[in-house]
Design a protein around this motif. Structure first.
Motif, mmCIF file in Angstrom:
data_model
loop_
_atom_site.group_PDB
_atom_site.id
_atom_site.type_symbol
_atom_site.label_atom_id
_atom_site.label_comp_id
_atom_site.label_asym_id
_atom_site.label_seq_id
_atom_site.Cartn_x
_atom_site.Cartn_y
_atom_site.Cartn_z
ATOM 1 N N ARG A 68 1.362 9.702 -4.192
ATOM 2 C CA ARG A 68 0.224 10.621 -4.889
ATOM 3 C C ARG A 68 -0.658 11.345 -4.055
ATOM 4 N NH1 ARG A 68 -1.476 8.076 -10.324
ATOM 5 N NH2 ARG A 68 0.452 7.597 -11.508
ATOM 6 N N GLY A 69 -0.501 10.973 -2.659
ATOM 7 C CA GLY A 69 -1.624 11.602 -1.908
ATOM 8 C C GLY A 69 -2.876 11.005 -1.828
ATOM 9 N N THR A 70 -3.220 9.877 -2.541
ATOM 10 C CA THR A 70 -4.581 9.244 -2.508
ATOM 11 C C THR A 70 -4.905 8.628 -1.022
ATOM 12 O OG1 THR A 70 -4.091 8.678 -4.942
ATOM 13 C CG2 THR A 70 -5.996 7.591 -3.648
ATOM 14 N N ASP A 71 -3.885 7.937 -0.570
ATOM 15 C CA ASP A 71 -3.816 7.394 0.847
ATOM 16 C C ASP A 71 -3.460 8.276 2.146
ATOM 17 O OD1 ASP A 71 -4.964 5.067 -0.268
ATOM 18 O OD2 ASP A 71 -3.276 3.791 0.205
ATOM 19 N N LYS A 72 -4.322 8.590 2.800
ATOM 20 C CA LYS A 72 -4.133 9.583 3.833
ATOM 21 C C LYS A 72 -4.307 8.782 5.293
ATOM 22 C CE LYS A 72 -4.915 13.578 1.456
ATOM 23 N NZ LYS A 72 -5.166 13.053 0.129
ATOM 24 N N ALA A 73 -4.184 9.514 6.320
ATOM 25 C CA ALA A 73 -4.321 8.694 7.580
ATOM 26 C C ALA A 73 -5.714 9.126 7.968
ATOM 27 C CB ALA A 73 -3.555 9.487 8.808
ATOM 28 N N GLY A 74 -6.356 7.951 8.416
ATOM 29 C CA GLY A 74 -7.800 8.158 8.774
ATOM 30 C C GLY A 74 -8.957 7.834 7.383
ATOM 31 N N ARG A 75 -8.355 7.244 6.434
ATOM 32 C CA ARG A 75 -9.084 6.702 5.274
ATOM 33 C C ARG A 75 -10.205 5.820 5.553
ATOM 34 N NH1 ARG A 75 -7.442 1.983 2.588
ATOM 35 N NH2 ARG A 75 -7.760 3.057 0.539
ATOM 36 N N LYS A 76 -11.269 5.938 4.648
ATOM 37 C CA LYS A 76 -12.309 5.329 4.924
ATOM 38 C C LYS A 76 -12.196 3.529 4.837
ATOM 39 C CE LYS A 76 -15.543 8.549 2.959
ATOM 40 N NZ LYS A 76 -16.596 8.697 1.775
ATOM 41 N N GLY A 77 -11.146 3.166 3.896
ATOM 42 C CA GLY A 77 -10.675 2.023 4.023
ATOM 43 C C GLY A 77 -9.804 1.479 4.961
ATOM 44 N N PHE A 78 -9.278 0.288 4.597
ATOM 45 C CA PHE A 78 -8.448 -0.431 5.595
ATOM 46 C C PHE A 78 -7.221 0.502 5.873
ATOM 47 C CE2 PHE A 78 -10.687 -4.110 3.972
ATOM 48 C CZ PHE A 78 -11.309 -4.507 5.029
ATOM 49 N N LYS A 79 -6.590 0.440 7.112
ATOM 50 C CA LYS A 79 -5.551 1.419 7.252
ATOM 51 C C LYS A 79 -4.206 1.107 6.498
ATOM 52 C CE LYS A 79 -6.445 2.629 12.330
ATOM 53 N NZ LYS A 79 -5.943 2.597 13.473
ATOM 54 N N ARG A 80 -3.621 1.974 5.863
ATOM 55 C CA ARG A 80 -2.533 1.681 5.270
ATOM 56 C C ARG A 80 -1.166 2.212 6.085
ATOM 57 N NH1 ARG A 80 -5.092 -1.080 2.568
ATOM 58 N NH2 ARG A 80 -6.258 -0.897 0.787
ATOM 59 N N ALA A 81 -0.206 1.317 5.836
ATOM 60 C CA ALA A 81 0.842 1.750 6.806
ATOM 61 C C ALA A 81 1.744 2.870 6.606
ATOM 62 C CB ALA A 81 2.051 0.528 6.922
ATOM 63 N N LEU A 82 1.768 3.173 5.347
ATOM 64 C CA LEU A 82 2.478 4.303 4.917
ATOM 65 C C LEU A 82 1.844 5.799 5.398
ATOM 66 C CD1 LEU A 82 4.136 3.674 1.443
ATOM 67 C CD2 LEU A 82 5.355 4.297 3.600
ATOM 68 N N ALA A 83 0.580 5.642 5.096
ATOM 69 C CA ALA A 83 -0.210 6.621 5.493
ATOM 70 C C ALA A 83 -0.364 7.122 6.805
ATOM 71 C CB ALA A 83 -1.860 6.508 4.911
ATOM 72 N N GLU A 84 -0.393 6.055 7.629
ATOM 73 C CA GLU A 84 -0.289 5.899 9.281
ATOM 74 C C GLU A 84 1.049 6.194 9.735
ATOM 75 O OE1 GLU A 84 -3.249 6.166 10.929
ATOM 76 O OE2 GLU A 84 -4.615 5.726 9.284
ATOM 77 N N SER A 85 1.989 6.422 8.871
ATOM 78 C CA SER A 85 3.670 6.530 9.538
ATOM 79 C C SER A 85 4.084 5.461 10.135
ATOM 80 C CB SER A 85 3.633 7.961 10.370
ATOM 81 O OG SER A 85 3.197 8.830 9.413
ATOM 82 N N GLU A 86 3.379 4.212 9.750
ATOM 83 C CA GLU A 86 4.148 3.104 10.623
ATOM 84 C C GLU A 86 5.387 2.476 10.186
ATOM 85 O OE1 GLU A 86 0.256 0.585 12.113
ATOM 86 O OE2 GLU A 86 0.106 1.187 9.986
ATOM 87 N N ILE A 87 5.610 2.715 8.805
ATOM 88 C CA ILE A 87 6.916 2.440 8.097
ATOM 89 C C ILE A 87 7.342 3.408 7.286
ATOM 90 C CG2 ILE A 87 6.414 -0.143 8.111
ATOM 91 C CD1 ILE A 87 5.793 0.130 5.325
ATOM 92 N N THR A 88 8.474 3.370 6.765
ATOM 93 C CA THR A 88 8.917 4.534 5.717
ATOM 94 C C THR A 88 8.836 4.066 4.427
ATOM 95 O OG1 THR A 88 10.993 3.636 5.797
ATOM 96 C CG2 THR A 88 10.722 5.217 7.430
ATOM 97 N N THR A 89 8.875 4.917 3.337
ATOM 98 C CA THR A 89 8.876 4.743 1.903
ATOM 99 C C THR A 89 10.008 3.814 1.718
ATOM 100 O OG1 THR A 89 9.933 6.894 1.551
ATOM 101 C CG2 THR A 89 7.467 6.764 1.417
ATOM 102 N N GLU A 90 11.132 4.122 1.996
ATOM 103 C CA GLU A 90 12.333 3.445 2.023
ATOM 104 C C GLU A 90 12.190 1.687 2.186
ATOM 105 O OE1 GLU A 90 12.366 5.853 3.647
ATOM 106 O OE2 GLU A 90 13.314 7.284 2.190
ATOM 107 N N THR A 91 11.377 1.529 3.368
ATOM 108 C CA THR A 91 11.328 0.127 3.729
ATOM 109 C C THR A 91 10.258 -0.485 2.990
ATOM 110 O OG1 THR A 91 11.602 0.693 6.058
ATOM 111 C CG2 THR A 91 10.192 -1.333 5.671
ATOM 112 N N MET A 92 9.277 0.326 2.360
ATOM 113 C CA MET A 92 8.236 -0.264 1.460
ATOM 114 C C MET A 92 9.047 -0.708 0.052
ATOM 115 S SD MET A 92 5.080 -1.105 1.282
ATOM 116 C CE MET A 92 4.000 -0.642 2.165
ATOM 117 N N LEU A 93 9.803 0.207 -0.430
ATOM 118 C CA LEU A 93 10.449 -0.007 -1.460
ATOM 119 C C LEU A 93 11.400 -1.300 -1.456
ATOM 120 C CD1 LEU A 93 11.703 3.565 -2.984
ATOM 121 C CD2 LEU A 93 10.018 1.877 -3.926
#
Length: 308
Positions: A68-93
């Motif tokens: 949805r675009g809520t989580d982006k790289a450099g967010r205020k909260g804890f880093k999110r792997a998808l937003a930081e391109s550390e994993i793919t959406t397929e892997t997360m699913l």
């Protein structure tokens, strides 16, 4: 290999997992305090099932907040792997499907033990994990997730666990909630479980409020109508203060004047710390709030041992 282990350890958000474990363990304390027997197998499986459901909820939340675009790289909260391109959406699913499978497998024995009531709790918990951020009308985006956090990380967790433990005891086989003829002992257990679970539920609601206060600007941009977005940051802070006041009351109703009532002390400092925070500093408040659930559990354990 080691790098991937640490990555997935971060993805499942270990700082949040006390929210699912504590109410289950507190329920076992309530049952023991009221003279009930605790089946270690049922208790352990309930803990792991609750953990897997929370991990599933975290993974689904990561996936849909990224899509949805809520989580982006450099967010205020804890880093999110998808937003930081550390994993793919397929892997997360795939991780979501695997975790859901584990939760279902663990739940099979619990359903066999507790019957239709436990099945209803399990299916509704899976639905809640999905609806929290998935679909167009997700609970978090509608701003009503707080209610469900209170229920599933609070009273449903404790009362469901108490029901399971009673159901696993042949001498207590006449206790199912679907029958009106509850013994006085069972009534006391369910009453105490409700109030004991409320404390954990209020703590988890505080965690959500801190998260929503921190993300108020980002949430407003993507149409996430949390309580702070709807009514302002001050309303979120006032709501948290009211939850802090409710914690010792619920602890008293469950355990009387005893150690669990002291949960108000760190909870009050958590609230003060939240008032003074801004930006990424809210993350420390989130970790602190998670630890409060552990503090509450330790107080319950200490009180239980002192009564032996």
């Amino acid at each position: 290999m080691l790098k991937n282990i640490f990555l997935w350890f971060r993805i499942i958000r270990p700082q949040t997992l006390f929210a699912s474990v504590v109410p289950v363990l507190v329920a076992t304390i309530v049952v023991k305090n009221n003279g009930g027997e605790v089946d270690d197998v049922v208790s352990s499986l309930t803990v792991f099932c609750a953990l897997s459901l929370q991990v599933l909820s975290n993974l689904i939340n990561d996936y849909f907040d990224y899509v949805r675009g809520t989580d982006k790289a450099g967010r205020k909260g804890f880093k999110r792997a998808l937003a930081e391109s550390e994993i793919t959406t397929e892997t997360m699913l795939r991780a979501c499907y695997l975790t859901a499978g584990v939760a279902c497998l663990l739940g099979l024995y619990l359903v066999w033990t507790g019957g239709v009531v436990v099945l209803a709790i399990g299916l509704s918990a899976l639905l809640f994990a999905w609806l929290y951020t998935a679909t167009r009308y997700s609970l978090s985006y509608l701003g009503i997730a707080d209610i469900f956090v209170y229920l599933y990380y609070g009273v449903i967790a404790t009362m469901g666990t108490s029901f399971l433990l009673l159901s696993s005891n042949e001498a207590a086989a006449s206790f199912p909630l679907i029958f009106p003829e509850l013994t006085e002992s069972a009534k006391e257990i369910f009453k105490d479980s409700f109030y004991a679970g409320s404390v954990s539920g209020f703590i988890s609601m505080c965690v959500l409020l801190i998260n929503n206060i921190r993300d108020i600007d980002d949430d407003r941009k993507v149409g996430k109508r949390t309580l702070p977005v709807r009514f302002g940051k001050r309303a979120g802070e006032v709501a948290m203060f009211l939850l802090v006041l409710l914690m010792p009351f619920s602890a008293f109703m469950a355990f009387g004047w005893s150690l669990p009532v002291l949960v108000v002390v760190p909870a009050f400092f958590m609230w003060l710390k939240t008032l003074r925070s801004e930006g990424p500093k809210y993350n420390k408040c989130l970790v602190f709030a998670g630890i409060i659930n552990l503090f509450y559990l330790l107080c319950c354990l200490a009180d239980s041992f002192s009564n032996i």
